[in-house]
Structure formats: C-alpha cells, structure tokens
Scaffold this active site. Sequence first.
Site, mmCIF file in Angstrom:
data_model
loop_
_atom_site.group_PDB
_atom_site.id
_atom_site.type_symbol
_atom_site.label_atom_id
_atom_site.label_comp_id
_atom_site.label_asym_id
_atom_site.label_seq_id
_atom_site.Cartn_x
_atom_site.Cartn_y
_atom_site.Cartn_z
ATOM 1 N N HIS A 26 1.615 -1.323 -0.192
ATOM 2 C CA HIS A 26 0.071 -0.204 -0.122
ATOM 3 C C HIS A 26 0.734 1.262 -0.089
ATOM 4 O O HIS A 26 2.245 0.950 0.784
ATOM 5 C CB HIS A 26 -1.197 0.116 1.412
ATOM 6 C CG HIS A 26 -2.563 1.135 1.481
ATOM 7 N ND1 HIS A 26 -1.705 2.017 1.306
ATOM 8 C CD2 HIS A 26 -3.135 0.806 0.638
ATOM 9 C CE1 HIS A 26 -3.196 2.890 1.262
ATOM 10 N NE2 HIS A 26 -4.408 1.833 0.952
ATOM 11 N N ASP A 72 -8.262 -5.064 0.103
ATOM 12 C CA ASP A 72 -8.383 -6.268 -0.572
ATOM 13 C C ASP A 72 -8.024 -7.423 -0.618
ATOM 14 O O ASP A 72 -8.877 -8.709 -1.670
ATOM 15 C CB ASP A 72 -7.888 -6.071 -2.202
ATOM 16 C CG ASP A 72 -8.562 -4.185 -2.408
ATOM 17 O OD1 ASP A 72 -9.823 -3.892 -2.563
ATOM 18 O OD2 ASP A 72 -7.839 -3.602 -2.569
HETATM 19 C C1 LIG Z 1 -0.347 -0.687 -3.954
HETATM 20 C C2 LIG Z 1 0.873 -0.381 -4.699
HETATM 21 C C3 LIG Z 1 0.598 -0.058 -6.300
HETATM 22 C C4 LIG Z 1 1.807 0.856 -3.512
HETATM 23 O O1 LIG Z 1 3.280 0.870 -4.629
HETATM 24 P P1 LIG Z 1 3.997 2.063 -4.215
HETATM 25 O O2 LIG Z 1 4.035 2.843 -3.172
HETATM 26 O O3 LIG Z 1 3.668 2.693 -5.708
HETATM 27 O O4 LIG Z 1 5.622 0.919 -3.861
HETATM 28 P P2 LIG Z 1 5.735 0.495 -5.640
HETATM 29 O O5 LIG Z 1 4.987 -0.056 -6.185
HETATM 30 O O6 LIG Z 1 6.645 1.803 -6.211
HETATM 31 O O7 LIG Z 1 6.641 -0.755 -4.565
HETATM 32 C C5 LIG Z 1 7.148 -0.524 -3.646
HETATM 33 C C6 LIG Z 1 8.557 -1.536 -3.655
HETATM 34 O O8 LIG Z 1 8.109 -2.843 -3.386
HETATM 35 C C7 LIG Z 1 7.156 -4.035 -4.640
HETATM 36 N N1 LIG Z 1 5.963 -4.441 -4.211
HETATM 37 C C8 LIG Z 1 4.992 -3.428 -3.838
HETATM 38 N N2 LIG Z 1 3.382 -3.906 -3.909
HETATM 39 C C9 LIG Z 1 3.824 -4.672 -4.276
HETATM 40 C C10 LIG Z 1 3.511 -6.381 -4.520
HETATM 41 N N3 LIG Z 1 1.652 -6.101 -4.590
HETATM 42 N N4 LIG Z 1 4.124 -7.431 -4.600
HETATM 43 C C11 LIG Z 1 5.192 -7.278 -4.526
HETATM 44 N N5 LIG Z 1 6.085 -6.311 -4.461
HETATM 45 C C12 LIG Z 1 5.536 -4.930 -4.214
HETATM 46 C C13 LIG Z 1 7.912 -3.265 -5.826
HETATM 47 O O9 LIG Z 1 8.318 -3.778 -6.504
HETATM 48 C C14 LIG Z 1 9.269 -2.758 -5.260
HETATM 49 O O10 LIG Z 1 10.122 -2.821 -5.363
HETATM 50 P P3 LIG Z 1 11.239 -2.245 -5.809
HETATM 51 O O11 LIG Z 1 11.764 -0.980 -4.727
HETATM 52 O O12 LIG Z 1 12.301 -3.508 -5.087
HETATM 53 O O13 LIG Z 1 11.446 -1.708 -7.302
HETATM 54 C C15 LIG Z 1 1.881 -1.671 -4.816
HETATM 55 O O14 LIG Z 1 2.079 -1.810 -3.208
HETATM 56 C C16 LIG Z 1 0.708 -2.650 -5.610
HETATM 57 O O15 LIG Z 1 0.972 -2.548 -6.839
HETATM 58 N N6 LIG Z 1 0.197 -3.090 -4.684
HETATM 59 C C17 LIG Z 1 -0.334 -4.701 -5.877
HETATM 60 C C18 LIG Z 1 -1.805 -4.048 -6.021
HETATM 61 C C19 LIG Z 1 -2.696 -3.953 -4.833
HETATM 62 O O16 LIG Z 1 -3.012 -4.486 -3.806
HETATM 63 N N7 LIG Z 1 -3.462 -2.470 -4.770
HETATM 64 C C20 LIG Z 1 -4.946 -2.296 -4.260
HETATM 65 C C21 LIG Z 1 -3.802 -1.078 -3.032
HETATM 66 S S1 LIG Z 1 -5.060 -1.193 -1.330
#
Ligand SMILES: CC(C)(COP(=O)(O)OP(=O)(O)OC[C@H]1O[C@@H](n2cnc3c(N)ncnc32)[C@H](O)[C@@H]1OP(=O)(O)O)[C@@H](O)C(=O)NCCC(=O)NCCS
Length: 373
Positions: free
Chosen positions: A258, A310
């Site tokens: 998140h 979720d």
């Molecule tokens: C929600 C989300 C977009 C937030 O992410 P963010 O703050 O933008 O952080 P990032 O996507 O840049 O992730 C940071 C790191 O964690 C990893 N990461 C984050 N969520 C991850 C996940 N669900 N699975 C695997 N790796 C994940 C990223 O790959 C990244 O790794 P790196 O630094 O080695 O490249 C992300 O956690 C995600 O895509 N989650 C899955 C979708 C989800 O459940 N969405 C509902 C949110 S309520």
Amino acid sequence: MSYSPGLENVVASATSISTLDLENHVIVVRGYNLVELAQKSSYEEVVHLLLYGHLPDRGELDRLSEELKSERKVRGEIYSILSSLPKGTPPMTALQVGVAALAGFDPDLEDNSHDANLRKAKRLVAKTATLVANSYRILTGEDTIQPDNTLGHSANLFYMITGRRPTEEEQRMFDTLFTMYAEHELAVSTFTSRVVASSLTDMYGAIVSALAALKGPLHGRANEEAVKMLLEIGEPARVEAYLSDLLSRGLKVMGLGHRVYKKGIDPRAVVGRELLGAICKKKGREELFEMTERVTSYMEAKKNLYPNVDFYAGPAFYMLDIPIPLYTPIFAASRMAGWTAHIIEQQDRNKLFRPRALYEGAFNKPYVPIGER
Ligand SMILES: CC(C)(COP(=O)(O)OP(=O)(O)OC[C@H]1O[C@@H](n2cnc3c(N)ncnc32)[C@H](O)[C@@H]1OP(=O)(O)O)[C@@H](O)C(=O)NCCC(=O)NCCS
C-alpha cells in the site's frame, strides 16, 4: 517547486472527511474509527456520517434509509443502453456507462450547489447498487431484478446479486466488508473525483472518472486478482513456490502492499482476516485461509509487504458465493458515499487543481517546414 512521482507524501487536499492515522493505526472518518463503524453500525449510518458530517439519530437514519430506498429504481432506458453493450464488456466498464447514462435523467445535473449535490449523492449511492447487480445480470444474459425495499442497502445489494436474501450471519459479514470500503482518504479514485470536480463539471462526470480509476488492478481490481491468484495456487503447499516464481518475474502479488501503509497491515485487513478465517472454518474451506496465511508470511519475510483490505475482501466475497467479476463493482457501490462526500466538499470550497509538470523534453528546436523534414 518540488516533484514527487505519484505524488508520494504530497498533501494534495484539505479535508474534514477522513485521514489515515498511522501512529494510532486508525482510519479516521469524521472523527470515528472506520473499522469500528463497519463492525457496529450499518452502511446507511456511515453514508449519513459521510454526507451530513455526523452519525444519525434514529429519525435521521429512518429518513435517509427511506430516501435511499425510494431512489433505488433505475429506468428502463438505462437497461436498454446496457443491453446494447457487447457481452464481454467488463462489469466496471458497464457501470461507467450506466452511471454516465443516469446523468441525463437527473434534474439536478448542472446544479453544483451543496443541496443539489447532496440530492445527487443520495441518488448515486442508491442507484449504483442497483446498477452493479443488474448490469452484471444483463452482461451474463440473466433477467434484471427489482430491488427489495424490505431490505437495507447492503442486504438488498446481496439479494439483487445472488437472487436470495442473506442469512443474518452473511448479512453481518457482507455489511462489515461493504462498509469498510466506504471511504479511505485520497485513494487514486477519490483524488481523481476531486480533481475532475474541481473544474466545476457535474458530479456524475467526476464519478465516472473515479470508477475508471477504481477499475485498475493497482486499486479496486486487486480484490478480484487476489482471489484469482489463490484459486490458481490451489493448495497451501504450493504457495511459496508460486510466489517465488511470480516475484522472480518482477510481478506483483495483488492485495499486498500500500502506498501509505508501508510499515504494517491496513487496519481493514485485520478485520477482513478475522471474517475470512471464520467463514472458511464454517464452510470447511480451511485450506483457502491457510493459503492466505502462507502468502502474507512469505511476503512479509521476503519483501516486508503487508496485506491490504482487498486481499481478504476478495476471498471473503468468494466464500459468500458472489461472482468474482462483481468484487470491484461492489467496492464502487460502497465507495460512492466517500466519493460523493469528497466531491461535495471540493465544490463547496473549490480551488481548481492545476499542478505543474517537470519538463523532460527539448527546448529551442528550429522549425523545419514539412517538405524539408
Ligand atoms: C498499492 C501499490 C501500487 C503501492 O505501491 P507504491 O507505493 O507505488 O510502491 P511501489 O509499487 O513502487 O513498490 C515499492 C517496492 O515494493 C514492491 N511491491 C509493492 N507492492 C508489491 C506487491 N504487491 N507485490 C510484489 N512487490 C510489491 C515493488 O515491486 C517495489 O519493489 P522494488 O523497490 O524492489 O522495485 C503496490 O503495493 C501494489 O501494486 N500492490 C498490489 C496491488 C494492490 O493490492 N492494490 C490495492 C491497494 S489498496
């Protein structure tokens, strides 16, 4: 000027609707703990809190409940439009079409005053639930169904989706999950709705854009993707190998991680986990819950990532026999209360969103006429 990709750690709005209190691990909605509200009050009470700013007394709740019931019906013209969509249309796309089509029938469409926005908000909350159920029925070739006005908001949605009234236990669980989705500060869909509303366009337009944002897998669709992943894994013993393979390919595990909850679990996921554990036990599907436990242990150990709401809401809806393509639309039906509250707040004291961009392109290129390029 400063630049933060994805507006991470940027405060983009002032609001008295909600905040994520990370220190105390509480999602605060107009002063109350959202998780406590979801467990102790009905969805309608939370709608009242969001739209009017305070929890209702008995009379206020009865009035709001009646008003929502009186707005549940959706006109036949809307169903005709939905019937003309290709059958493979994603339910969230059909919902966008349905909500966009409702706009033209709303007598308050072009009036952005507080009172008119409030009337539209209640219509949207009421009619979206009906649209969620019936647009899916149309897409899957089933007959549409009339709302049951002897039932409360979430029980009626459950009934319109499944064709049967929930048991008391199912109703409590569904209402809690549903209510936990009602509001969550500036999630991308809510932020979108505020940005769009800030041009002083109408509430429906802002809501259609919010629905589009919610449809994405990084936001609302994560609940559907989480269940699909668990079904694909199939059995607890396969969890670790599956995740190891997924991560080695640079893919994300849906329902984990998140933007704001970086150091711990989403408070809604704590309740989601409890509800899922209980229903899996009751229905003899302990292996499903065990899979979720193994996924979260693995992801915490390997990536320091925690589950969000979720991750549990999807499987919990699955255990309630709700079809997977409806999980994001159900989320939308609930969040309608939060979105509309934010749009009202935005337009009540509007400031147009118009940030700047960090330009990474060229300057001063000499112009070459087309014949000489
Ligand atoms: C929600 C989300 C977009 C937030 O992410 P963010 O703050 O933008 O952080 P990032 O996507 O840049 O992730 C940071 C790191 O964690 C990893 N990461 C984050 N969520 C991850 C996940 N669900 N699975 C695997 N790796 C994940 C990223 O790959 C990244 O790794 P790196 O630094 O080695 O490249 C992300 O956690 C995600 O895509 N989650 C899955 C979708 C989800 O459940 N969405 C509902 C949110 S309520």
